[in-house]
Write an enzyme that holds these catalytic residues in place. Structure first.
Site, PDB file in Angstrom:
ATOM      1  N   GLY A   9      19.926   6.702  47.497  1.00  0.00           N
ATOM      2  CA  GLY A   9      18.405   6.205  47.809  1.00  0.00           C
ATOM      3  C   GLY A   9      17.525   6.463  46.574  1.00  0.00           C
ATOM      4  O   GLY A   9      17.560   6.621  45.311  1.00  0.00           O
ATOM      5  N   LYS A 164      14.683  26.661  48.315  1.00  0.00           N
ATOM      6  CA  LYS A 164      13.980  25.193  48.526  1.00  0.00           C
ATOM      7  C   LYS A 164      13.184  25.263  49.822  1.00  0.00           C
ATOM      8  O   LYS A 164      11.842  24.721  49.706  1.00  0.00           O
ATOM      9  CB  LYS A 164      14.844  24.191  48.414  1.00  0.00           C
ATOM     10  N   HIS A 167      10.044  27.189  48.959  1.00  0.00           N
ATOM     11  CA  HIS A 167       9.210  26.551  47.874  1.00  0.00           C
ATOM     12  C   HIS A 167       8.480  25.157  48.636  1.00  0.00           C
ATOM     13  O   HIS A 167       7.025  24.952  48.349  1.00  0.00           O
ATOM     14  CB  HIS A 167      10.229  25.841  46.958  1.00  0.00           C
ATOM     15  N   GLU A 171       4.302  24.498  49.020  1.00  0.00           N
ATOM     16  CA  GLU A 171       3.857  23.574  48.740  1.00  0.00           C
ATOM     17  C   GLU A 171       3.033  22.921  49.864  1.00  0.00           C
ATOM     18  O   GLU A 171       1.586  22.494  49.571  1.00  0.00           O
ATOM     19  CB  GLU A 171       4.963  22.481  48.413  1.00  0.00           C
ATOM     20  N   TYR A 172       3.207  23.353  51.105  1.00  0.00           N
ATOM     21  CA  TYR A 172       2.453  22.854  52.191  1.00  0.00           C
ATOM     22  C   TYR A 172       1.100  23.564  52.218  1.00  0.00           C
ATOM     23  O   TYR A 172       0.058  22.809  52.157  1.00  0.00           O
ATOM     24  CB  TYR A 172       3.077  23.410  53.658  1.00  0.00           C
TER      25      TYR A 172
END
Length: 292
Positions: A9, A164, A167, A171-172
């Site tokens: 994808g 992750k 991480h 990021e939020y």
């Protein structure tokens, strides 16, 4: 080296290309035959020379579990499976144990880079035994950004996806801070060019960052984000981060608040969530909802 890659994808397809550019052979499989190099997992495994390394890049949960179950029947002792999706770290321990019973190694790898990874490289956080990691190392080296940073052997199985997850929790909170600041700037009459205020922060400030650059890109595309509905999904990793914080009695007020803000976005058209949605679309190609 040779690599089998399952899932081609937005992320997987670009990863295949970056690995090939580094001179390695990638045999890719996807349910979409237009993307695939082979037409079944069995054909993929049969095409590779042993010891095989097969990287799974499919949605977390049932899709990953069924893929690993099928690979367990096809691979041989000494082969290694890498889960590069966004699986929960507790699933990694289960998968490693199931594969170890057949002599097959397992490495979990958190991958960050979104739609920009092909050119910029992917930040990689991986967990597993050193012997298994070594078999995958040429691929890690091909995927990571140029320079000394961007990849880490974070620890034992589960450590990569746990890193992750944290991480993504950070990021939020960072995106929420940009979104709140943007809404406040838009709300006052004295600031007449919010987009250029954001652009001015790109140099010389302590908040300059790639997320800030992406915010400016989003505002260049739609200065007041009028075309977006204030709705933002969550991938699940923010929830897992908060759950892990509770389990370990670690206070995470900013990350928790940013997660709850996304829940609030589903109840009304939130201006802040327009910025969150725009940023998610910029770095990861995530879908946005347009105003009706």
């Amino acid at each position: 080296m040779e690599l089998g890659l399952i899932g081609l994808g937005k992320m997987g397809g670009n990863m295949r290309e970056r690995i090939r550019r580094a001179g390695h052979t990638v045999v890719g499989y996807d349910r979409n035959p237009d993307l695939a190099d082979v037409h079944s997992l069995k054909e993929l495994v049969d095409t590779l020379s042993g010891p095989r390394v097969v990287w799974v890049m499919v949605p977390a949960g049932a899709a990953t579990q069924s893929t690993i179950d099928e690979l367990a029947e096809l691979l041989s002792p000494g082969d290694v499976v890498v889960d590069g999706g966004n699986s929960r770290w507790t699933d990694d321990e289960k998968h490693a144990e199931e594969l170890a019973a057949r002599g097959i190694g397992f490495v979990d790898c958190g991958v960050s880079g979104g739609v920009w990874g092909l050119e910029n490289g992917y930040a990689l956080m991986y967990g597993g035994d050193a012997e298994d990691v070594a078999k995958v190392q040429p691929v890690f080296d091909a995927l990571k950004p140029e320079g000394d940073f961007g990849a880490v052997h974070a620890g034992k199985v589960g450590a990569g996806h746990f890193a992750k997850m944290v991480h993504n929790g950070i990021e939020y909170a960072m995106m929420q801070a940009f979104a709140e600041g943007w809404e406040l700037l838009e709300a006052v009459d004295s600031v007449t060019d919010v987009r250029e205020v954001f652009r001015s922060w790109q140099e010389g400030t302590v908040i300059r960052s790639w997320l800030l650059d992406l915010a400016v890109r989003a505002l260049d595309d739609d200065e007041h984000l009028d075309g977006l509905r204030g709705f933002a999904q969550d991938s699940g990793e923010g929830r897992w981060t908060v759950e892990a914080a509770i389990d370990n009695a670690v206070p995470l007020p900013a990350i928790t608040a940013s997660l709850f803000a996304r829940f609030a976005s589903r109840q009304e058209d939130s201006p802040q969530m327009k910025m969150i949605a725009a940023l998610r679309n910029q770095f990861g190609g995530h879908a946005v909802e347009s105003r009706k």
